[in-house]
Design an enzyme around this catalytic site. Sequence first.
Site, mmCIF file in Angstrom:
data_model
loop_
_atom_site.group_PDB
_atom_site.id
_atom_site.type_symbol
_atom_site.label_atom_id
_atom_site.label_comp_id
_atom_site.label_asym_id
_atom_site.label_seq_id
_atom_site.Cartn_x
_atom_site.Cartn_y
_atom_site.Cartn_z
ATOM 1 N N SER A 56 0.822 -1.215 0.000
ATOM 2 C CA SER A 56 0.000 0.000 0.000
ATOM 3 C C SER A 56 0.852 1.259 0.000
ATOM 4 O O SER A 56 0.505 2.259 -0.630
ATOM 5 C CB SER A 56 -0.909 0.027 1.235
ATOM 6 O OG SER A 56 -1.665 -1.148 1.301
ATOM 7 N N ASN A 57 1.975 1.229 0.731
ATOM 8 C CA ASN A 57 2.800 2.424 0.840
ATOM 9 C C ASN A 57 3.552 2.740 -0.446
ATOM 10 O O ASN A 57 4.127 3.814 -0.573
ATOM 11 C CB ASN A 57 3.773 2.274 2.006
ATOM 12 C CG ASN A 57 3.024 2.259 3.319
ATOM 13 O OD1 ASN A 57 2.535 3.280 3.748
ATOM 14 N ND2 ASN A 57 2.877 1.092 3.911
ATOM 15 N N LYS A 175 0.457 -11.386 6.289
ATOM 16 C CA LYS A 175 0.718 -10.074 6.868
ATOM 17 C C LYS A 175 -0.615 -9.550 7.352
ATOM 18 O O LYS A 175 -1.571 -9.481 6.584
ATOM 19 C CB LYS A 175 1.290 -9.133 5.803
ATOM 20 C CG LYS A 175 1.379 -7.688 6.287
ATOM 21 C CD LYS A 175 1.742 -6.708 5.188
ATOM 22 C CE LYS A 175 1.634 -5.286 5.721
ATOM 23 N NZ LYS A 175 1.818 -4.251 4.701
ATOM 24 N N SER A 177 -2.483 -6.357 9.073
ATOM 25 C CA SER A 177 -2.340 -4.941 9.420
ATOM 26 C C SER A 177 -3.479 -4.411 10.275
ATOM 27 O O SER A 177 -3.536 -3.222 10.554
ATOM 28 C CB SER A 177 -2.263 -4.095 8.139
ATOM 29 O OG SER A 177 -1.163 -4.469 7.366
ATOM 30 N N GLY A 201 1.665 -6.079 10.505
ATOM 31 C CA GLY A 201 1.560 -5.140 9.402
ATOM 32 C C GLY A 201 1.796 -3.694 9.789
ATOM 33 O O GLY A 201 1.582 -2.799 8.975
#
Lengths: 306, 306, 306, 306
Positions: A56-57, A175, A177, A201
């Site tokens: 996402s980042n 993962k 989050s 996450g």
Amino acid sequence: SRTHSRAAAARLDLSGIYPPIATPFTAGEEVDHRKLEENLHKYAQMPFKGLVVQGSNGEYPYLTEEEQVEVVRAVRRALPPGKLLMAGSGCESTRATVQLTEKMAAAGADAVLVLTPCFYKGRMDGCALVQHYTKVADCSPVPVVLYNVPANTGLDLPLEAVVHLSQHPNIVGCKDSGGDITRIGLIVHKTQTQDFQVLAGSAGFLMAAYCVGAVGGVCALANVLGRELCELQRLCWLGRWEEARVLQQRLIEPNAAVTRKLGVPALKQAMEWFGFHGGACRSPLQPLTAAETEQLRREFASNGWL
Amino acid sequence: SRTHSRAAAARLDLSGIYPPIATPFTAGEEVDHRKLEENLHKYAQMPFKGLVVQGSNGEYPYLTEEEQVEVVRAVRRALPPGKLLMAGSGCESTRATVQLTEKMAAAGADAVLVLTPCFYKGRMDGCALVQHYTKVADCSPVPVVLYNVPANTGLDLPLEAVVHLSQHPNIVGCKDSGGDITRIGLIVHKTQTQDFQVLAGSAGFLMAAYCVGAVGGVCALANVLGRELCELQRLCWLGRWEEARVLQQRLIEPNAAVTRKLGVPALKQAMEWFGFHGGACRSPLQPLTAAETEQLRREFASNGWL
Amino acid sequence: SRTHSRAAAARLDLSGIYPPIATPFTAGEEVDHRKLEENLHKYAQMPFKGLVVQGSNGEYPYLTEEEQVEVVRAVRRALPPGKLLMAGSGCESTRATVQLTEKMAAAGADAVLVLTPCFYKGRMDGCALVQHYTKVADCSPVPVVLYNVPANTGLDLPLEAVVHLSQHPNIVGCKDSGGDITRIGLIVHKTQTQDFQVLAGSAGFLMAAYCVGAVGGVCALANVLGRELCELQRLCWLGRWEEARVLQQRLIEPNAAVTRKLGVPALKQAMEWFGFHGGACRSPLQPLTAAETEQLRREFASNGWL
Amino acid sequence: SRTHSRAAAARLDLSGIYPPIATPFTAGEEVDHRKLEENLHKYAQMPFKGLVVQGSNGEYPYLTEEEQVEVVRAVRRALPPGKLLMAGSGCESTRATVQLTEKMAAAGADAVLVLTPCFYKGRMDGCALVQHYTKVADCSPVPVVLYNVPANTGLDLPLEAVVHLSQHPNIVGCKDSGGDITRIGLIVHKTQTQDFQVLAGSAGFLMAAYCVGAVGGVCALANVLGRELCELQRLCWLGRWEEARVLQQRLIEPNAAVTRKLGVPALKQAMEWFGFHGGACRSPLQPLTAAETEQLRREFASNGWL
């Protein structure tokens, strides 16, 4: 090749810290490969287990498929031997996910991180998600890591689905989050016979995640304070919990600032302060306002990082 | 061409009923153009204002861009003169949305329906969304319709943003699927000097939407009960509210079944019962279970439609 | 007495507008009966169907049971003949609700408005709520009105439960404050053989509610703009929808300001501007800040009310 | 007495495990004091730090104020010397909370646990809650513990408010049931200069809470598996994290069953299986269905407790 993949999956040790790397852009919003390489050069000197690309980042929903794959190739070239490259390959449809997974593997990914499809939330029950991930894992040339990020997707991968999927030979971990430490503990508990690996996450609950049995973390904040997160991991692994707690506590507010509160624009701004290239985001992500930048600075400064 | 577009926008009357058409697939999950054409042939004989292509009910997130554009071309060829073709062109990034908008216009769309970008929900505030839509509308060769569907996106386009955007010469209206009738009334009220047109995004509140000032509806249920929805519109336009209410009430449960409750697979199943081609969905959307099919049948039957 | 109550229930016509009256306090936070009576005197001259006492806007959770009952007695004394007194009597436990219902009836209530119990949300399913309301209605000396206000309770009374309960001879209607117009239409549809009456719980969707079959409204804004809401009702009843729409639209923002946006303190502030006694709230409700007061004024002024 | 209270507050050590005791009822739904005393006799032999009375699991919203106080008196009589009695005294209004706090102290409470008022959620911001708790703590003869349980209240006490309130000499800690381990770590971090004590509000994240700095837990499951929770605490305190993890993991599913999933009726059913008096709940809480009872049994049995 399935046999091969299973053996690879069995061998693949995910434990450690990964920055989900940001994608620097030029002023014209093109991928800035020179700046990317400079970041990668710096990350190469840190004790990361590897890198996550197209998380996402990395603003992956804003990249074309060609750009996504090209960044993976560039990371592969720059990554020192022995470091893992985990690439995001989740799409909304199963067929597109299978195809992108194959492209990511061909571009050099050691494993793929597959986000839950979420557009038709109301129909994405455990049954649909198990079928989706099973098909992807059946077809993937590299091990698959499940990726649950309810804040972005509005969907929580059901725990029963995770447990079911942990039995697949080509699914090696997840993962998570969401930050629900009870859920993380329960995933560890219910998959303990499967050699299934859980990655936190976010840096906000990294120590607690180690405490209940996670093996590592994919943390946005590692783009900024990478050495510190690796140190936190070391303290947890050594059982030096008192020291770990002091360090963990100083990371919560900076982490919240670059994730939940102010998002990717804040992550990229903080990267600039700590010697990396962050730069602007692609539209429609807007730069921080002056007040937000000040808030961001405070969250780092009040915890002794600036 | 901006001048041209403004004039076109000023002329474009959106009022009426639109089915957001479903995409039939073959057993191998390929787009089935023959079945699509047969559906289009039937829709051509109904008093629709036009068709929406690549809305949520068309499984557009599961189609490649090429498939999306090809379906628009096919609809253009089949559509009788005088009917509007509104095509979905919303992507996560502004640049991708601009590009897809241009392709849709080139493929024959009379207007584009642009979904709110939503992956980075926390940063998609009014400011970011106004910038996004302004850029898209500045560049679009055809008029733009805003598209708000919080159930899928987890995001509500702020009312202030809608009001601001209503002043753009190339933004002619919005489709609102949230079902908040107070909000719809307020949008009508606050944009009344702008010739801004509001379309109800679901058949469940169509009559109420007309009552507070909407001009039409984009309704999944129109794929199944198209004539009935056009009749409901006619009764509202004639002020025959008592008759309208009786008809509206019989549509609420079938509508909920093919949207919120059971989703696109139910819509496609119901299409089969009413003489259209629905067929299967692409993965990971699963077919209805037997119990769900039975529930779907009950929702239509108990209201006298089966 | 059950027979008596059934006959009463059958006779009780709820149709019309009700202000859920606010409770004025002295500077020392005691109930100010003098100011209350002055408000009641003014309300007596308006074409309300009746008054709701101990609704959310009356700060009933902040009153002792003795205070709640005493206010009902005072309203009974002040109310002109022919006007209905509907009193809130919902408590968390069934037994407490039964007891308070009896006290309210003894104090002069013509009907009781019974809020959904909600503390143990996870267990308040349709079955539990049907049992609760059935027991209360069985025991109540006066007709019962169901009261659904999800914004405060975090709970939506299931539609199936409403339909089931509509068959009880002593349950005559419901007040629904959720604002879901599709749900309101469906309640009307599914209870049409029961002579069950639906009241809109907010002025924001009052016209739409009439349109789909509601018979009246319990509207906080009626404490401030009571005549205007009665006029809106009159226009709807006469089928003068165009005029109704113009009036409805001017009421949406003031209504949102005194309910969802700024709550009871704003309602009481606006009452002062329009010639009624509002005054302060009990703690922990805080007075409006200066900025909030200014916002409140704007919402009324920009719609031509101030 | 304020001085006295401050000294007491400074002395009061909250660290340890507390069952929030259930309230047994007779078949006629009256408080069953004989059964309550038998439970208390058994709890007296366990290494609890003390008992919480009139928490959510005690069905306190279903008791009259007289019943609430009488149960506190009964617990005081039965409690061995040296054990703490923490009594719930939170009401919606500040004045009622102050009064009930005084009654609880007079009835023998060593501290009060004060739930966030929540009915007017939209107005319960940090400012209102700080004023509420400050007034209560100013007036309370005994130390105050903040109580945050968003699953029931729909409200999260803002972290900034907790930090602010931690400076009050008569506020000694908080119970947090939200399960957000990042928040718990941050509360510990931001109040470290205040000798402020954090209690985990559920057994599901008890070990993780100790890990990040909590000093104890108020855990529904302690009504059933009290010795095991005390053992988990002992292992955490000794730094025997591996053993702690094994025990923690076996407690997650039973805990979820008696709290989030099946609630107080399940807690009371499980108490019966483990030698305590649980019995029925007051209406409208319903007994478990046969399927739910079976599910409950499985959650305990599959983790080796039955």
